[in-house]
Design a protein around this motif. Structure first.
Motif, PDB file in Angstrom:
ATOM      1  N   ASP A  15      -3.250  39.498  55.886  1.00 48.62           N
ATOM      2  CA  ASP A  15      -2.154  39.741  56.808  1.00 48.62           C
ATOM      3  C   ASP A  15      -1.900  38.451  57.583  1.00 48.62           C
ATOM      4  OD1 ASP A  15      -0.476  40.446  58.922  1.00 48.62           O
ATOM      5  OD2 ASP A  15      -1.549  42.298  59.382  1.00 48.62           O
ATOM      6  N   CYS A  18      -1.784  38.543  61.553  1.00 49.13           N
ATOM      7  CA  CYS A  18      -2.954  39.075  62.254  1.00 49.13           C
ATOM      8  C   CYS A  18      -3.877  37.930  62.668  1.00 49.13           C
ATOM      9  CB  CYS A  18      -3.686  40.062  61.342  1.00 49.13           C
ATOM     10  SG  CYS A  18      -5.306  40.561  61.944  1.00 49.13           S
ATOM     11  N   ASN A  19      -4.169  37.832  63.955  1.00 45.69           N
ATOM     12  CA  ASN A  19      -5.056  36.772  64.436  1.00 45.69           C
ATOM     13  C   ASN A  19      -6.453  36.881  63.821  1.00 45.69           C
ATOM     14  OD1 ASN A  19      -3.152  35.514  66.063  1.00 45.69           O
ATOM     15  ND2 ASN A  19      -3.652  36.752  67.845  1.00 45.69           N
ATOM     16  N   CYS A  21      -7.267  38.194  60.934  1.00 47.20           N
ATOM     17  CA  CYS A  21      -7.181  37.828  59.512  1.00 47.20           C
ATOM     18  C   CYS A  21      -7.080  36.317  59.340  1.00 47.20           C
ATOM     19  CB  CYS A  21      -5.996  38.520  58.855  1.00 47.20           C
ATOM     20  SG  CYS A  21      -6.080  40.326  58.979  1.00 47.20           S
ATOM     21  N   ASN A  22      -6.318  35.671  60.212  1.00 50.20           N
ATOM     22  CA  ASN A  22      -6.197  34.212  60.154  1.00 50.20           C
ATOM     23  C   ASN A  22      -7.534  33.543  60.463  1.00 50.20           C
ATOM     24  OD1 ASN A  22      -3.354  33.379  59.557  1.00 50.20           O
ATOM     25  ND2 ASN A  22      -2.982  34.863  61.174  1.00 50.20           N
ATOM     26  N   GLU A  62      -4.663  48.741  56.010  1.00 51.23           N
ATOM     27  CA  GLU A  62      -4.603  47.359  56.472  1.00 51.23           C
ATOM     28  C   GLU A  62      -5.806  46.681  55.845  1.00 51.23           C
ATOM     29  OE1 GLU A  62      -4.672  50.051  58.590  1.00 51.23           O
ATOM     30  OE2 GLU A  62      -2.580  50.080  59.149  1.00 51.23           O
ATOM     31  N   ALA A 112      -9.803  47.643  61.112  1.00 49.19           N
ATOM     32  CA  ALA A 112      -8.490  47.194  60.626  1.00 49.19           C
ATOM     33  C   ALA A 112      -7.349  47.892  61.368  1.00 49.19           C
ATOM     34  CB  ALA A 112      -8.373  47.447  59.127  1.00 49.19           C
ATOM     35  N   ARG A 115      -6.944  46.139  64.753  1.00 45.91           N
ATOM     36  CA  ARG A 115      -7.034  44.683  64.767  1.00 45.91           C
ATOM     37  C   ARG A 115      -5.987  44.014  65.648  1.00 45.91           C
ATOM     38  NH1 ARG A 115      -4.185  46.034  60.382  1.00 45.91           N
ATOM     39  NH2 ARG A 115      -2.620  44.612  59.539  1.00 45.91           N
ATOM     40  N   TYR A 116      -4.763  44.506  65.665  1.00 52.35           N
ATOM     41  CA  TYR A 116      -3.731  43.884  66.506  1.00 52.35           C
ATOM     42  C   TYR A 116      -4.058  44.084  67.983  1.00 52.35           C
ATOM     43  CZ  TYR A 116      -0.754  43.549  62.321  1.00 52.35           C
ATOM     44  OH  TYR A 116      -0.239  43.267  61.080  1.00 52.35           O
ATOM     45  N   LYS A 121      -1.536  39.524  67.625  1.00 55.99           N
ATOM     46  CA  LYS A 121      -0.657  39.375  66.473  1.00 55.99           C
ATOM     47  C   LYS A 121       0.269  38.191  66.721  1.00 55.99           C
ATOM     48  CE  LYS A 121       2.755  42.205  64.058  1.00 55.99           C
ATOM     49  NZ  LYS A 121       3.442  43.482  64.022  1.00 55.99           N
ATOM     50  N   CYS A 125       3.775  34.100  60.213  1.00 59.05           N
ATOM     51  CA  CYS A 125       2.546  33.753  59.494  1.00 59.05           C
ATOM     52  C   CYS A 125       2.080  32.359  59.899  1.00 59.05           C
ATOM     53  CB  CYS A 125       2.780  33.789  57.984  1.00 59.05           C
ATOM     54  SG  CYS A 125       3.092  35.452  57.361  1.00 59.05           S
TER      55      CYS A 125
END
Length: 153
Positions: A15, A18-19, A21-22, A62, A112, A115-116, A121, A125
């Protein structure tokens, strides 16, 4: 074009807004000195094409998606398979394989889903740094190479 098995790179779809995920992507890159993994955002055209080709049901899930040797892995299995290929003490986390998949995946889904709220968020991207750009599959240029490697028909 037939590509040798050693030329294939597992692909991690994530994603992109998503912070958490990054941060996960940066964590993986730091511990993947052999540059084994390639990355694409789930929100990108290429990510969408891969999801459709492999018929991955991400609605309501997610998830990090790992495409490896023509197989799709999601949720806790994707995370553990990724970690098993990384370097360093993080490999100890693979001991979680002993936990039954339904329990692992439930724990994954709880995190998940929130997560936001927990990590925030982004509006768009992430843009990879110059050092990281080679690790990301670009929609136009590298999508042709991925097609040739049979990730997408």
């Amino acid at each position: 074009m037939k590509v040798k098995k050693s030329d294939n790179h597992p692909i991690i779809l994530f994603d992109g807004v998503c912070n958490m995920c990054n941060q996960w992507v940066q964590f993986v890159i730091k511990r993947d000195s052999k540059a084994l993994f390639k990355f694409a955002s789930l929100q990108s055209n290429l990510g969408d094409s891969i999801i459709k080709h492999y018929k991955v049901n991400t609605k309501g899930r997610e998830s990090i998606v790992l495409i490896e040797e023509e197989k799709v892995h999601i949720e806790s299995t994707a995370i553990l398979k990724i970690i098993s290929r990384l370097e360093g003490p993080i490999k100890m986390v693979t001991l979680f394989w002993i936990i039954p998949k339904p329990i692992r995946d439930q724990a994954y889904r709880i995190i998940a889903k929130r997560r936001y709220r927990l990590f925030g968020k982004k509006e768009a991207c992430m843009v990879p740094t110059k050092e990281m750009q080679s690790r990301f599959i670009k929609d136009k240029t590298e999508s042709r190479a991925i097609n040739e490697e049979k990730y997408i028909p």
